[in-house]
Design a protein around this motif. Structure first.
Motif, PDB file in Angstrom:
ATOM      1  N   VAL A 272       1.944   9.840 -17.410  1.00  0.00           N
ATOM      2  CA  VAL A 272       1.370   9.463 -18.694  1.00  0.00           C
ATOM      3  C   VAL A 272       0.316  10.462 -19.150  1.00  0.00           C
ATOM      4  O   VAL A 272       0.302  10.891 -20.297  1.00  0.00           O
ATOM      5  N   PHE A 273      -0.575  10.861 -18.241  1.00  0.00           N
ATOM      6  CA  PHE A 273      -1.714  11.669 -18.649  1.00  0.00           C
ATOM      7  C   PHE A 273      -1.498  13.174 -18.547  1.00  0.00           C
ATOM      8  O   PHE A 273      -2.123  13.933 -19.281  1.00  0.00           O
ATOM      9  N   LEU A 274      -0.649  13.644 -17.653  1.00  0.00           N
ATOM     10  CA  LEU A 274      -0.494  15.082 -17.479  1.00  0.00           C
ATOM     11  C   LEU A 274       0.782  15.639 -18.107  1.00  0.00           C
ATOM     12  O   LEU A 274       0.762  16.725 -18.674  1.00  0.00           O
TER      13      LEU A 274
ATOM     14  N   VAL B 290       0.831  -1.208   0.000  1.00  0.00           N
ATOM     15  CA  VAL B 290       0.000   0.000   0.000  1.00  0.00           C
ATOM     16  C   VAL B 290       0.864   1.254   0.000  1.00  0.00           C
ATOM     17  O   VAL B 290       0.635   2.176  -0.776  1.00  0.00           O
ATOM     18  N   TRP B 291       1.867   1.307   0.845  1.00  0.00           N
ATOM     19  CA  TRP B 291       2.682   2.516   0.992  1.00  0.00           C
ATOM     20  C   TRP B 291       3.686   2.713  -0.129  1.00  0.00           C
ATOM     21  O   TRP B 291       4.178   3.831  -0.332  1.00  0.00           O
ATOM     22  N   CYS B 292       4.026   1.657  -0.868  1.00  0.00           N
ATOM     23  CA  CYS B 292       4.972   1.789  -1.986  1.00  0.00           C
ATOM     24  C   CYS B 292       4.288   1.663  -3.342  1.00  0.00           C
ATOM     25  O   CYS B 292       4.639   2.368  -4.277  1.00  0.00           O
ATOM     26  N   GLY B 293       3.327   0.766  -3.451  1.00  0.00           N
ATOM     27  CA  GLY B 293       2.685   0.499  -4.736  1.00  0.00           C
ATOM     28  C   GLY B 293       1.754   1.598  -5.196  1.00  0.00           C
ATOM     29  O   GLY B 293       1.793   2.019  -6.358  1.00  0.00           O
ATOM     30  N   ILE B 294       0.924   2.100  -4.310  1.00  0.00           N
ATOM     31  CA  ILE B 294      -0.040   3.130  -4.689  1.00  0.00           C
ATOM     32  C   ILE B 294       0.652   4.426  -5.118  1.00  0.00           C
ATOM     33  O   ILE B 294       0.283   4.997  -6.139  1.00  0.00           O
ATOM     34  N   PRO B 295       1.659   4.930  -4.397  1.00  0.00           N
ATOM     35  CA  PRO B 295       2.345   6.130  -4.896  1.00  0.00           C
ATOM     36  C   PRO B 295       3.022   5.926  -6.248  1.00  0.00           C
ATOM     37  O   PRO B 295       3.023   6.837  -7.084  1.00  0.00           O
ATOM     38  N   ILE B 296       3.559   4.741  -6.499  1.00  0.00           N
ATOM     39  CA  ILE B 296       4.182   4.472  -7.794  1.00  0.00           C
ATOM     40  C   ILE B 296       3.132   4.519  -8.899  1.00  0.00           C
ATOM     41  O   ILE B 296       3.357   5.099  -9.963  1.00  0.00           O
ATOM     42  N   ILE B 297       1.976   3.933  -8.657  1.00  0.00           N
ATOM     43  CA  ILE B 297       0.892   3.958  -9.646  1.00  0.00           C
ATOM     44  C   ILE B 297       0.433   5.393  -9.902  1.00  0.00           C
ATOM     45  O   ILE B 297       0.219   5.796 -11.044  1.00  0.00           O
ATOM     46  N   ILE B 298       0.311   6.188  -8.847  1.00  0.00           N
ATOM     47  CA  ILE B 298      -0.108   7.592  -9.011  1.00  0.00           C
ATOM     48  C   ILE B 298       0.908   8.369  -9.827  1.00  0.00           C
ATOM     49  O   ILE B 298       0.546   9.129 -10.726  1.00  0.00           O
TER      50      ILE B 298
END
Length: 56
Positions: free
Chosen positions: A34-36, A20-28
């Motif tokens: 990619v999008f911004l 949760v603490w490493c994976g979610i920030p990487i995805i964000i």
């Protein structure tokens, strides 16, 4: 001093917490990149009024 050595279930930091603490920030960060702030090549003249062919 037994109470200092024992940890409850809520105090442990397991692999799920690490995910949760490493994976979610990487995805964000990847989604923002990619999008911004993604760089895209315009290969054709379909947007000739605003973007020249080959612009990034």
């Amino acid at each position: 001093m037994k109470h200092a050595q024992q940890t409850s279930e809520n105090e442990r930091f397991g692999w799920k917490d690490t995910l949760v603490w490493c994976g979610i920030p990487i995805i964000i960060v990847l989604l923002v990149r990619v999008f911004l702030i993604g760089f895209y090549v315009i290969p054709s003249g379909s947007m000739m009024d605003t973007i020249e062919p080959g612009d990034r």
